[in-house]
Motif scaffolding. Structure first.
Motif, PDB file in Angstrom:
ATOM      1  N   ILE A   1      37.123  12.206  15.293  1.00 13.83           N
ATOM      2  CA  ILE A   1      38.162  12.768  14.419  1.00 13.83           C
ATOM      3  C   ILE A   1      39.425  13.020  15.239  1.00 13.83           C
ATOM      4  O   ILE A   1      39.375  13.651  16.296  1.00 13.83           O
ATOM      5  N   LYS A   2      40.552  12.531  14.746  1.00 20.23           N
ATOM      6  CA  LYS A   2      41.828  12.763  15.424  1.00 20.23           C
ATOM      7  C   LYS A   2      42.374  14.131  15.024  1.00 20.23           C
ATOM      8  O   LYS A   2      42.305  14.516  13.847  1.00 20.23           O
ATOM      9  N   VAL A   3      42.943  14.846  15.988  1.00 18.58           N
ATOM     10  CA  VAL A   3      43.559  16.153  15.703  1.00 18.58           C
ATOM     11  C   VAL A   3      44.862  16.242  16.484  1.00 18.58           C
ATOM     12  O   VAL A   3      44.910  15.915  17.675  1.00 18.58           O
ATOM     13  N   GLY A   4      45.913  16.696  15.804  1.00 19.78           N
ATOM     14  CA  GLY A   4      47.198  16.851  16.484  1.00 19.78           C
ATOM     15  C   GLY A   4      48.054  17.907  15.805  1.00 19.78           C
ATOM     16  O   GLY A   4      47.725  18.394  14.714  1.00 19.78           O
ATOM     17  N   ALA A   5      49.156  18.241  16.459  1.00 16.50           N
ATOM     18  CA  ALA A   5      50.101  19.221  15.902  1.00 16.50           C
ATOM     19  C   ALA A   5      51.506  18.647  15.917  1.00 16.50           C
ATOM     20  O   ALA A   5      51.892  17.947  16.846  1.00 16.50           O
ATOM     21  N   ILE A   6      52.258  18.972  14.869  1.00 16.08           N
ATOM     22  CA  ILE A   6      53.690  18.651  14.810  1.00 16.08           C
ATOM     23  C   ILE A   6      54.419  19.990  14.844  1.00 16.08           C
ATOM     24  O   ILE A   6      54.138  20.875  14.028  1.00 16.08           O
ATOM     25  N   ASN A   7      55.333  20.132  15.795  1.00 13.84           N
ATOM     26  CA  ASN A   7      55.993  21.428  16.022  1.00 13.84           C
ATOM     27  C   ASN A   7      57.502  21.308  15.860  1.00 13.84           C
ATOM     28  O   ASN A   7      58.215  20.950  16.790  1.00 13.84           O
ATOM     29  N   PRO A   8      58.029  21.604  14.655  1.00 11.50           N
ATOM     30  CA  PRO A   8      59.468  21.488  14.446  1.00 11.50           C
ATOM     31  C   PRO A   8      60.219  22.740  14.902  1.00 11.50           C
ATOM     32  O   PRO A   8      59.674  23.853  14.897  1.00 11.50           O
ATOM     33  N   GLY A   9      61.472  22.523  15.289  1.00 13.69           N
ATOM     34  CA  GLY A   9      62.401  23.631  15.503  1.00 13.69           C
ATOM     35  C   GLY A   9      63.018  24.008  14.159  1.00 13.69           C
ATOM     36  O   GLY A   9      62.307  24.131  13.160  1.00 13.69           O
ATOM     37  N   LEU A  10      64.331  24.128  14.108  1.00 18.69           N
ATOM     38  CA  LEU A  10      65.001  24.542  12.868  1.00 18.69           C
ATOM     39  C   LEU A  10      64.988  23.427  11.830  1.00 18.69           C
ATOM     40  O   LEU A  10      65.518  22.347  12.050  1.00 18.69           O
ATOM     41  N   VAL A  11      64.352  23.701  10.696  1.00 23.09           N
ATOM     42  CA  VAL A  11      64.296  22.751   9.581  1.00 23.09           C
ATOM     43  C   VAL A  11      64.910  23.439   8.363  1.00 23.09           C
ATOM     44  O   VAL A  11      64.540  24.566   8.037  1.00 23.09           O
ATOM     45  N   GLU A  12      65.813  22.747   7.684  1.00 19.29           N
ATOM     46  CA  GLU A  12      66.499  23.350   6.536  1.00 19.29           C
ATOM     47  C   GLU A  12      65.609  23.274   5.299  1.00 19.29           C
ATOM     48  O   GLU A  12      65.548  22.262   4.613  1.00 19.29           O
ATOM     49  N   THR A  13      64.886  24.372   5.039  1.00 22.47           N
ATOM     50  CA  THR A  13      63.992  24.463   3.864  1.00 22.47           C
ATOM     51  C   THR A  13      64.152  25.868   3.283  1.00 22.47           C
ATOM     52  O   THR A  13      65.059  26.602   3.642  1.00 22.47           O
ATOM     53  N   GLU A  14      63.218  26.253   2.398  1.00 24.61           N
ATOM     54  CA  GLU A  14      63.228  27.618   1.841  1.00 24.61           C
ATOM     55  C   GLU A  14      62.725  28.647   2.856  1.00 24.61           C
ATOM     56  O   GLU A  14      62.684  29.839   2.570  1.00 24.61           O
ATOM     57  N   PHE A  15      62.338  28.173   4.027  1.00 28.35           N
ATOM     58  CA  PHE A  15      61.736  29.015   5.066  1.00 28.35           C
ATOM     59  C   PHE A  15      62.551  30.294   5.320  1.00 28.35           C
ATOM     60  O   PHE A  15      62.021  31.403   5.348  1.00 28.35           O
ATOM     61  N   SER A  16      63.875  30.139   5.499  1.00 29.38           N
ATOM     62  CA  SER A  16      64.703  31.308   5.834  1.00 29.38           C
ATOM     63  C   SER A  16      64.859  32.263   4.652  1.00 29.38           C
ATOM     64  O   SER A  16      64.998  33.466   4.831  1.00 29.38           O
ATOM     65  N   GLN A  17      64.836  31.703   3.430  1.00 33.34           N
ATOM     66  CA  GLN A  17      64.896  32.574   2.241  1.00 33.34           C
ATOM     67  C   GLN A  17      63.691  33.518   2.234  1.00 33.34           C
ATOM     68  O   GLN A  17      63.807  34.691   1.901  1.00 33.34           O
ATOM     69  N   VAL A  18      62.527  32.968   2.614  1.00 38.53           N
ATOM     70  CA  VAL A  18      61.303  33.788   2.659  1.00 38.53           C
ATOM     71  C   VAL A  18      61.392  34.785   3.812  1.00 38.53           C
ATOM     72  O   VAL A  18      61.134  35.982   3.643  1.00 38.53           O
ATOM     73  N   ARG A  19      61.803  34.290   4.986  1.00 36.34           N
ATOM     74  CA  ARG A  19      61.836  35.155   6.163  1.00 36.34           C
ATOM     75  C   ARG A  19      62.756  36.356   5.950  1.00 36.34           C
ATOM     76  O   ARG A  19      62.435  37.480   6.327  1.00 36.34           O
ATOM     77  N   PHE A  20      63.930  36.116   5.352  1.00 35.69           N
ATOM     78  CA  PHE A  20      64.904  37.198   5.162  1.00 35.69           C
ATOM     79  C   PHE A  20      64.816  37.819   3.772  1.00 35.69           C
ATOM     80  O   PHE A  20      65.689  38.551   3.353  1.00 35.69           O
ATOM     81  N   LYS A  21      63.743  37.458   3.032  1.00 32.27           N
ATOM     82  CA  LYS A  21      63.433  38.071   1.737  1.00 32.27           C
ATOM     83  C   LYS A  21      64.595  37.985   0.766  1.00 32.27           C
ATOM     84  O   LYS A  21      64.936  38.956   0.088  1.00 32.27           O
ATOM     85  N   GLY A  22      65.239  36.808   0.748  1.00 31.27           N
ATOM     86  CA  GLY A  22      66.326  36.571  -0.201  1.00 31.27           C
ATOM     87  C   GLY A  22      67.672  37.135   0.229  1.00 31.27           C
ATOM     88  O   GLY A  22      68.668  36.981  -0.470  1.00 31.27           O
ATOM     89  N   ASP A  23      67.728  37.790   1.396  1.00 27.01           N
ATOM     90  CA  ASP A  23      68.988  38.354   1.886  1.00 27.01           C
ATOM     91  C   ASP A  23      69.995  37.238   2.162  1.00 27.01           C
ATOM     92  O   ASP A  23      69.623  36.134   2.560  1.00 27.01           O
ATOM     93  N   LYS A  24      71.292  37.545   1.963  1.00 27.99           N
ATOM     94  CA  LYS A  24      72.324  36.504   2.159  1.00 27.99           C
ATOM     95  C   LYS A  24      72.377  36.002   3.610  1.00 27.99           C
ATOM     96  O   LYS A  24      72.932  34.946   3.892  1.00 27.99           O
ATOM     97  N   MET A  25      71.781  36.750   4.536  1.00 29.84           N
ATOM     98  CA  MET A  25      71.716  36.323   5.947  1.00 29.84           C
ATOM     99  C   MET A  25      71.049  34.933   6.054  1.00 29.84           C
ATOM    100  O   MET A  25      71.366  34.142   6.950  1.00 29.84           O
TER     101      MET A  25
END
Length: 250
Positions: free
Chosen positions: A174-198
């Protein structure tokens, strides 16, 4: 024969982009997520390209995760590719001010959720002595940054689990690997900052990675010949040098 991929966190961002990329390549899909409406929309969009089945559950709910995966119809039961993508970041606080609820959410989804889904799927991969597991980590799993504490810890855990899986599943091919992105423009920051305009300022002044960029690399990894396993990928946009250094135009 067409392969089947199961993708967690498939309703947005990297998970959704990967679903589109895989569908284009004729891979059958099992799409998992918490937002049923989004799952239905994506299923309708992709069914013209490939066969799609949806599972509506929260990866951090152990019983729900096992029940959902056990409920797969015969046509989708054999998972060839598992993309453990569901993940989140909550808050950006120094450890002494951090919220325990935020800590629980990150550890429950990023670490335990990944383990639950893997545990439900790995037995059939070991039985058939084949399979490919890709865990979506983060540059935060390589390097701890200020106020990243528990999020970074959860992504360091993803990398340790990935390495452990690769060692333990080696006898089964079985092959196993990881993909490790830096900054990706998704909804990620909306969740992290809980909808704050930051959240809106996170990707200003430079071109961040897009979800599609990650999806294309994921497909590249799963489409390598049988004897090739890409074990670990670290991805940044050109403007990003590490977790804290980003070249922004004023």
């Amino acid at each position: 024969m067409k392969k089947t991929a199961l993708i967690t966190g498939a309703t947005s961002g990297i998970g959704e982009a990967t679903a589109y990329e895989f569908a284009k390549q004729g891979i059958n899909l099992v799409l998992c997520g918490r937002r049923l409406e989004r799952l239905n929309t994506i299923q309708k969009a992709l069914e013209r390209l490939t066969d799609v089945y949806i599972l509506n559950f929260d990866v951090r709910n152990k019983k729900e995760a096992f029940k959902a995966i056990e409920s797969l119809p015969d046509k989708f039961k054999n998972i060839d590719i598992l993309i453990n993508n569901a993940g989140n970041a909550h808050g950006l606080d120094p450890i002494n001010e951090g919220s325990i609820d935020d800590w629980d959410a990150m550890m429950d989804i990023n670490v335990k959720g990944l383990l639950y889904v893997s545990k439900a799927i790995i037995p059939q991969m070991t039985d058939q002595k084949s399979g490919h597991i890709i865990n979506i980590g983060s540059s935060a799993g390589k390097e701890v940054y200020p106020k990243g504490n528990v999020y970074c810890a959860s992504k360091h855990a993803v990398l340790a689990i990935t390495e452990g899986m690769r060692i333990d599943l080696n006898p089964y091919g079985i092959k196993v690997g990881a993909i490790n992105p830096g900054l990706v423009e998704t909804e990620f920051s909306q969740v992290r900052f809980k909808g704050d305009k930051m959240a809106d300022s996170v990707y200003k002044g430079f071109k961040a990675l897009q979800a599609k960029d990650i999806a294309e690399v994921i497909y590249f990894v799963v489409s390598r010949p049988a004897h090739v396993n890409i074990a670990d990928v670290l991805m940044f946009c050109t403007a990003q040098a590490n977790s804290t250094l980003v070249k922004k135009s004023l």
